[in-house]
Scaffold this motif. Structure first.
Motif, PDB file in Angstrom:
ATOM      1  N   GLY A 132       0.830  -1.318  -0.062  1.00 54.57           N
ATOM      2  CA  GLY A 132      -0.086   0.122   0.040  1.00 54.57           C
ATOM      3  C   GLY A 132       0.580   1.304   0.111  1.00 54.57           C
ATOM      4  N   CYS A 133       2.239   1.280  -0.060  1.00 58.06           N
ATOM      5  CA  CYS A 133       2.984   2.512   0.123  1.00 58.06           C
ATOM      6  C   CYS A 133       3.751   2.206  -1.175  1.00 58.06           C
ATOM      7  N   ASN A 134       3.819   3.295  -2.150  1.00 62.32           N
ATOM      8  CA  ASN A 134       4.493   3.359  -3.176  1.00 62.32           C
ATOM      9  C   ASN A 134       6.121   3.342  -3.251  1.00 62.32           C
ATOM     10  N   LEU A 135       6.318   3.852  -2.021  1.00 63.15           N
ATOM     11  CA  LEU A 135       8.149   3.860  -1.626  1.00 63.15           C
ATOM     12  C   LEU A 135       8.653   2.121  -1.754  1.00 63.15           C
ATOM     13  N   LYS A 136       7.808   1.384  -1.359  1.00 59.76           N
ATOM     14  CA  LYS A 136       8.240  -0.040  -1.533  1.00 59.76           C
ATOM     15  C   LYS A 136       8.802  -0.398  -3.046  1.00 59.76           C
ATOM     16  N   ALA A 196      15.236   1.764  14.684  1.00 61.08           N
ATOM     17  CA  ALA A 196      14.191   1.844  13.424  1.00 61.08           C
ATOM     18  C   ALA A 196      14.100   3.001  13.052  1.00 61.08           C
ATOM     19  N   ASN A 197      13.266   3.042  11.906  1.00 58.79           N
ATOM     20  CA  ASN A 197      12.577   4.428  11.333  1.00 58.79           C
ATOM     21  C   ASN A 197      11.172   4.557  11.159  1.00 58.79           C
ATOM     22  N   VAL A 198      10.922   5.642  11.015  1.00 62.71           N
ATOM     23  CA  VAL A 198       9.400   5.977  10.844  1.00 62.71           C
ATOM     24  C   VAL A 198       9.127   5.143   9.670  1.00 62.71           C
ATOM     25  N   ILE A 199       9.688   5.463   8.546  1.00 63.38           N
ATOM     26  CA  ILE A 199       9.411   4.961   7.012  1.00 63.38           C
ATOM     27  C   ILE A 199      10.433   3.740   6.834  1.00 63.38           C
ATOM     28  N   ASN A 206      16.464  10.173  -1.895  1.00 62.55           N
ATOM     29  CA  ASN A 206      16.358  10.708  -0.593  1.00 62.55           C
ATOM     30  C   ASN A 206      15.507  11.750  -0.105  1.00 62.55           C
ATOM     31  N   ARG A 207      14.530  11.739  -1.062  1.00 57.70           N
ATOM     32  CA  ARG A 207      13.498  13.217  -1.024  1.00 57.70           C
ATOM     33  C   ARG A 207      12.870  12.849   0.444  1.00 57.70           C
ATOM     34  N   THR A 208      12.222  14.009   0.848  1.00 57.00           N
ATOM     35  CA  THR A 208      11.251  13.905   2.041  1.00 57.00           C
ATOM     36  C   THR A 208      10.103  13.177   1.815  1.00 57.00           C
ATOM     37  N   PRO A 209       9.653  12.087   2.735  1.00 58.51           N
ATOM     38  CA  PRO A 209       8.598  11.309   2.613  1.00 58.51           C
ATOM     39  C   PRO A 209       7.391  12.405   2.565  1.00 58.51           C
ATOM     40  N   PRO A 211       3.397  13.741   3.535  1.00 53.80           N
ATOM     41  CA  PRO A 211       2.675  13.492   4.931  1.00 53.80           C
ATOM     42  C   PRO A 211       1.801  12.108   4.647  1.00 53.80           C
ATOM     43  N   HIS A 212       1.366  11.788   3.369  1.00 50.50           N
ATOM     44  CA  HIS A 212       0.536  10.540   3.146  1.00 50.50           C
ATOM     45  C   HIS A 212       1.190   9.315   3.303  1.00 50.50           C
ATOM     46  N   GLU A 213       2.630   9.353   2.716  1.00 46.54           N
ATOM     47  CA  GLU A 213       3.444   7.966   2.949  1.00 46.54           C
ATOM     48  C   GLU A 213       3.619   7.945   4.537  1.00 46.54           C
ATOM     49  N   THR A 214       3.860   9.067   5.143  1.00 48.32           N
ATOM     50  CA  THR A 214       4.246   8.787   6.600  1.00 48.32           C
ATOM     51  C   THR A 214       2.934   8.388   7.256  1.00 48.32           C
ATOM     52  N   GLU A 215       1.913   8.782   6.960  1.00 50.34           N
ATOM     53  CA  GLU A 215       0.498   8.193   7.553  1.00 50.34           C
ATOM     54  C   GLU A 215       0.395   7.098   7.445  1.00 50.34           C
ATOM     55  N   ILE A 216       0.681   6.354   6.132  1.00 51.67           N
ATOM     56  CA  ILE A 216       0.396   4.838   5.855  1.00 51.67           C
ATOM     57  C   ILE A 216       1.462   4.159   6.657  1.00 51.67           C
ATOM     58  N   CYS A 217       2.860   4.649   6.778  1.00 50.74           N
ATOM     59  CA  CYS A 217       3.538   3.764   7.779  1.00 50.74           C
ATOM     60  C   CYS A 217       3.498   3.968   9.152  1.00 50.74           C
ATOM     61  N   ARG A 218       2.849   5.122   9.596  1.00 47.86           N
ATOM     62  CA  ARG A 218       2.722   5.333  10.848  1.00 47.86           C
ATOM     63  C   ARG A 218       2.328   4.267  11.973  1.00 47.86           C
ATOM     64  N   PRO A 219       1.235   3.213  11.392  1.00 49.08           N
ATOM     65  CA  PRO A 219       0.762   2.281  12.354  1.00 49.08           C
ATOM     66  C   PRO A 219       1.924   1.349  12.596  1.00 49.08           C
ATOM     67  N   PHE A 220       2.831   1.068  11.545  1.00 47.08           N
ATOM     68  CA  PHE A 220       3.534  -0.006  11.633  1.00 47.08           C
ATOM     69  C   PHE A 220       4.923   0.406  12.672  1.00 47.08           C
ATOM     70  N   ILE A 221       5.159   1.715  12.692  1.00 48.66           N
ATOM     71  CA  ILE A 221       6.130   2.086  13.664  1.00 48.66           C
ATOM     72  C   ILE A 221       5.676   2.053  15.092  1.00 48.66           C
TER      73      ILE A 221
END
Length: 305
Positions: A132-136, A196-199, A206-209, A211-221
């Motif tokens: 669900g996260c495009n960064l993957k 660990a990391n938030v993302i 190395n661009r800044t994530p 806000p939506h990418e951060t919100e997707i990954c927030r539950p995991f961290i």
């Protein structure tokens, strides 16, 4: 006086020049229209194409008079309406009916997966399978964590860099080497800390994530912190502090002041926001500030036993 020919570039150029001098600077249609090729069954629906101006006089070009009942109507055509070849006119880009909205369903799925993990290994597996996260799709590896999951101290940064992405471990580049020295200064290492990391995936370049990418990954961290359950949490840098401490303050105002991270189960974990090692590499004069923050962490850990 002659009419403009659709196959004569000179005629078309002079007609466009007339429109430019008349102040026409935009089309009346969203998409370009080749009116020479257009079939118009009802002449009353559209005004005829104006003829080219008098070519003999360039200093005083005026539109030629038009005959017929529609001559008093303003022409609907514009400079952008004419083309030599209708087949070469590009289609106008489709305009979305509404602004693009991120898929909130992926955020909900991330929350469900994180909540269902009862161990760190289960959490890692859920994250590895999550699409669900495009960064993957641009990262080489999932960067889950490093260190001792039973440690009293947990450190959380923002996102992996190039070296971390290649090795699949957090803080292994220049920033990581500096972090190791910072931990050693308070008698800790990667065997007595958990990192660990938030993302968990490297953003491209190395661009800044977002806000939506951060919100997707927030539950995991957040679940990762809950499962580790450290006595003290260190937020390395502003993004980590803002995400996990629910604040909008800058890191220079946050650092050095104890905050609290509250887990989903209600556990309150003392948190120390401090400067990211990458920032300290760029601004060595501020290393003394991070040193003070780490001394505070050392004292808190000693007090907690």
């Amino acid at each position: 006086m002659t009419a403009a020919s659709p196959n004569n570039p000179v005629d078309i150029a002079e007609l466009l020049a007339f429109y430019a001098s008349a102040g026409v600077d935009e089309a009346l249609e969203d998409a370009p229209i080749n009116r020479f090729a257009e079939v118009r069954p009802k002449q009353a629906e559209r005004a005829p194409v104006p003829a080219a101006p008098v070519r003999e006089s360039r200093s005083d070009r005026r539109p030629p008079p038009q005959s017929g009942p529609e001559s008093s109507k303003a022409p609907e055509t514009s400079a952008a309406s004419f083309s030599l070849d209708a087949s070469k006119i590009p289609d106008a880009p489709a305009r979305p009916a509404t602004a693009a909205v991120p898929d909130e369903g992926q955020v909900l799925l991330a929350r469900q997966l994180a909540a269902s993990a009862s161990t760190l290994e289960e959490l890692r597996q859920h994250m590895a399978a999550f699409d669900g996260c495009n960064l993957k799709f641009t990262a080489k590896n999932l960067v889950f964590a490093d260190g001792n999951p039973n440690a009293e101290l947990m450190l959380v940064g923002e996102a992996p860099g190039r070296d971390e992405d290649l090795e699949g471990l957090p803080f292994v580049g220049r920033s990581g080497r500096l972090l190791d020295r910072m931990l050693a200064a308070i008698g800790r290492d990667r065997n007595s800390a958990y990192i660990a990391n938030v993302i968990p995936w490297r953003p491209p370049g190395n661009r800044t994530p977002t806000p939506h990418e951060t919100e997707i990954c927030r539950p995991f961290i957040e679940r990762q912190i809950e499962l580790v359950n450290p006595k003290v949490l260190i937020n390395l840098g502003g993004p980590s502090a803002k995400t996990l401490l629910n604040t909008t303050e800058g890191i220079l105002r946050l650092r050095g002041n104890w905050r609290v991270h509250t887990t989903a189960s209600g556990t309150a974990i003392p948190a120390m926001p401090t400067l990211h090692p990458a920032y300290l590499l760029r601004t060595p004069a501020h290393k003394k500030l991070a040193w003070r923050d780490f001394l505070e962490v050392k004292a808190r850990l000693r007090a907690l036993g």
